[in-house]
Design a protein around this motif. Structure first.
Motif, short mmCIF file in Angstrom:
data_model
loop_
_atom_site.label_atom_id
_atom_site.label_comp_id
_atom_site.label_asym_id
_atom_site.label_seq_id
_atom_site.Cartn_x
_atom_site.Cartn_y
_atom_site.Cartn_z
N GLY A 1 8.06 24.29 -18.56
CA GLY A 1 6.63 24.11 -18.75
C GLY A 1 5.99 23.35 -17.60
O GLY A 1 6.57 23.20 -16.52
N THR A 2 4.79 22.86 -17.85
CA THR A 2 3.98 22.22 -16.82
C THR A 2 3.78 20.74 -17.12
O THR A 2 3.50 20.37 -18.26
CB THR A 2 2.59 22.90 -16.72
N VAL A 3 3.93 19.90 -16.10
CA VAL A 3 3.62 18.48 -16.22
C VAL A 3 2.21 18.26 -15.70
O VAL A 3 1.87 18.69 -14.59
CB VAL A 3 4.62 17.63 -15.42
N VAL A 4 1.38 17.61 -16.50
CA VAL A 4 -0.02 17.34 -16.13
C VAL A 4 -0.24 15.84 -16.03
O VAL A 4 0.12 15.09 -16.94
CB VAL A 4 -0.98 17.94 -17.18
N VAL A 5 -0.82 15.41 -14.93
CA VAL A 5 -1.10 13.99 -14.71
C VAL A 5 -2.58 13.81 -14.42
O VAL A 5 -3.16 14.54 -13.60
CB VAL A 5 -0.27 13.42 -13.54
N ARG A 6 -3.20 12.85 -15.10
CA ARG A 6 -4.57 12.44 -14.80
C ARG A 6 -4.54 11.02 -14.27
O ARG A 6 -4.02 10.11 -14.93
CB ARG A 6 -5.45 12.52 -16.04
N ALA A 7 -5.08 10.81 -13.06
CA ALA A 7 -4.95 9.52 -12.39
C ALA A 7 -6.31 8.98 -11.99
O ALA A 7 -7.11 9.69 -11.36
CB ALA A 7 -4.06 9.66 -11.15
N PRO A 8 -6.60 7.71 -12.32
CA PRO A 8 -7.90 7.13 -11.94
C PRO A 8 -7.97 6.78 -10.46
O PRO A 8 -6.98 6.38 -9.85
CB PRO A 8 -7.98 5.86 -12.80
N ALA A 9 -9.16 6.93 -9.89
CA ALA A 9 -9.42 6.51 -8.52
C ALA A 9 -9.51 4.99 -8.47
O ALA A 9 -9.38 4.31 -9.48
CB ALA A 9 -10.70 7.16 -8.00
N ARG A 10 -9.76 4.46 -7.28
CA ARG A 10 -9.79 3.01 -7.14
C ARG A 10 -10.93 2.55 -6.25
O ARG A 10 -11.43 3.27 -5.40
CB ARG A 10 -8.46 2.50 -6.57
N ILE A 11 -11.33 1.31 -6.48
CA ILE A 11 -12.20 0.57 -5.56
C ILE A 11 -11.32 -0.45 -4.86
O ILE A 11 -10.66 -1.27 -5.51
CB ILE A 11 -13.34 -0.16 -6.31
N HIS A 12 -11.27 -0.39 -3.54
CA HIS A 12 -10.43 -1.31 -2.74
C HIS A 12 -11.36 -2.39 -2.19
O HIS A 12 -12.15 -2.14 -1.29
CB HIS A 12 -9.77 -0.53 -1.60
N LEU A 13 -11.24 -3.61 -2.72
CA LEU A 13 -12.19 -4.66 -2.39
C LEU A 13 -11.93 -5.33 -1.05
O LEU A 13 -12.86 -5.67 -0.33
CB LEU A 13 -12.20 -5.71 -3.51
N PHE B 1 -21.64 -8.33 -10.24
CA PHE B 1 -20.52 -8.02 -9.35
C PHE B 1 -20.97 -6.91 -8.39
O PHE B 1 -21.34 -5.81 -8.82
CB PHE B 1 -19.33 -7.55 -10.17
N VAL B 2 -20.93 -7.20 -7.09
CA VAL B 2 -21.35 -6.23 -6.07
C VAL B 2 -20.34 -6.30 -4.93
O VAL B 2 -20.08 -7.38 -4.39
CB VAL B 2 -22.76 -6.54 -5.52
N GLY B 3 -19.77 -5.16 -4.55
CA GLY B 3 -18.83 -5.15 -3.43
C GLY B 3 -18.69 -3.78 -2.82
O GLY B 3 -18.78 -2.77 -3.52
N MET B 4 -18.48 -3.74 -1.50
CA MET B 4 -18.24 -2.48 -0.82
C MET B 4 -16.77 -2.13 -0.89
O MET B 4 -15.91 -2.99 -0.70
CB MET B 4 -18.68 -2.55 0.64
N SER B 5 -16.46 -0.87 -1.14
CA SER B 5 -15.08 -0.44 -1.27
C SER B 5 -14.49 -0.02 0.06
O SER B 5 -15.10 0.77 0.80
CB SER B 5 -14.97 0.73 -2.25
N SER B 6 -13.32 -0.55 0.37
CA SER B 6 -12.54 -0.15 1.54
C SER B 6 -13.40 -0.22 2.79
O SER B 6 -14.09 -1.21 3.01
CB SER B 6 -11.97 1.26 1.30
N VAL B 7 -13.36 0.82 3.64
CA VAL B 7 -14.19 0.85 4.84
C VAL B 7 -15.53 1.49 4.56
O VAL B 7 -16.27 1.83 5.48
CB VAL B 7 -13.47 1.57 6.00
#
Length: 358
Positions: free
Chosen positions: A43-55, A309-315
């Motif tokens: 069968g099939t393996v299904v993955v749902r993955a959350p994105a991220r904010i890199h502070l 809370f206010v922040g820019m993510s990554s670059v």
């Protein structure tokens, strides 16, 4: 590929040559290669993955495109990438727009676990590439966990994080790949959810639920400044390194002595105050100024409006706002400075989900 100069101080000038290669070459097994007992699933393996904010990265001097690390902090958001994997008799079939980066990791995984069969892979990301939301790390983490589950879960999540970090690449215009920057914040936040604090060499130092019951609003200011490739390299390996020589101890102190206690007691406003201080320190300052001082103007206006809370993510240039205020009120505040809500979501405090489908 280009040869870029790295300057960390008056007596610290070296050259780094970006070397591209075909997906599947220059694999780094990270000491994980051994005889595993594989048990491919049907069968099939299904993955749902959350994105991220890199502070923020904690110290740019501790990582480079061919050396994962540097430490950092970030959190998972309820914006998702998905991966579907089936085991096949042979061959690697990939249905994804950025096929080279997946093919490279698939080959790294196959070599480490000793899998000799094939895979059929379908991946879909969140469609917000190179704006600071971690599309590459999130999709790699989703696919990595789907591959691992599909062959019987020989690796732990920590081992997968290590394998992803040490083999982290971006694609080139010719279809090859080249090693890229990776602190490990993205995979850790994606796997575990909530806020994570990383040390050097991809070490997960701390994880805690974050902003429970609050809303996350992401604005993506227009910017004609690239946040990828040679522009990203020049930013992170020059000005950012110099500034981190000065401020890395302060950033680490703020995380240990102020941010973590705030997370423990669920104090969003105090956490926001710490992040706002870090926005002006070390490599984070270099990342924000990379887009011009307009990003600071936006964030200062949002802070002055009382958003916790206010922040820019990554670059960047994505700006994350966390608050318990309603969406229409936040939209009005953003409109006042010429921005709009691009994504309205929450923090994901559970991490990626794996399921098997017959």
């Amino acid at each position: 590929m280009a040869i870029m100069k790295i300057r960390g101080g008056d007596l610290d000038l070296v050259e780094y040559e970006f070397i591209s290669f075909s997906p599947g070459e220059k694999i780094r097994p990270c000491g994980l290669k051994k005889d595993y007992r594989l048990n491919p699933v049907s069968g099939t393996v299904v993955v749902r993955a959350p994105a991220r904010i890199h502070l923020t990265v904690l110290d740019m001097n501790r990582f480079s495109p061919d050396h994962a690390g540097g430490g950092g902090i970030g959190f998972a958001i309820a914006v998702y990438c998905t991966a579907e994997v089936e085991c096949t008799d042979s061959g690697i079939e990939i249905d994804y727009t950025r096929e080279p980066i997946l093919r490279h990791f698939v080959e790294a995984f196959r070599q480490v676990v000793g899998y000799e069969g094939g895979f059929k892979i379908r991946a879909r990301d969140h469609q917000h590439e190179h704006v600071g939301l971690g599309s590459t790390s999130t999709i790699l983490t989703a696919v990595g966990h789907a591959l691992n589950t599909a062959v019987g879960s020989p690796l732990t999540s920590d081992q997968l994080r290590l394998l992803i970090g040490c083999n982290f690449v971006e694609e080139t215009t010719t279809g090859n790949v080249a090693f890229a920057f990776e602190t490990g914040v993205g995979p850790a936040a994606t796997i575990h959810g909530g806020m994570v604090v990383m040390g050097d060499e991809l070490a997960l130092v701390y994880r805690h639920a974050f902003a429970v019951g609050k809303q996350v609003y992401i604005a993506i200011p227009s910017s004609d400044i690239s946040s990828a490739g040679e522009m990203e390299f020049d930013l992170l390996m020059n000005k950012a390194r110099t500034l981190d020589y000065r401020d890395r101890e302060l950033k680490s102190y703020l995380v240990l002595m102020d941010l973590i206690p705030a997370l423990e007691r669920g104090d969003l406003r105090k956490a926001g105050d710490v992040i706002w201080e870090i926005e002006f320190r070390g490599s984070k300052r270099a990342e924000v100024e990379h887009h011009g001082f307009e990003i600071y103007r936006y964030m200062a206006a949002l802070r002055e409006a009382g958003l916790e809370f206010v922040g820019m993510s990554s670059v960047g240039p994505s700006i994350a706002v966390i608050t318990d205020r309603p969406e229409d009120e936040v939209a009005k505040i953003l409109a006042g400075v010429g921005l709009r809500i691009a994504i309205a979501t929450t923090v994901d405090n559970e991490g990626l989900k794996v399921q098997e489908r017959a």
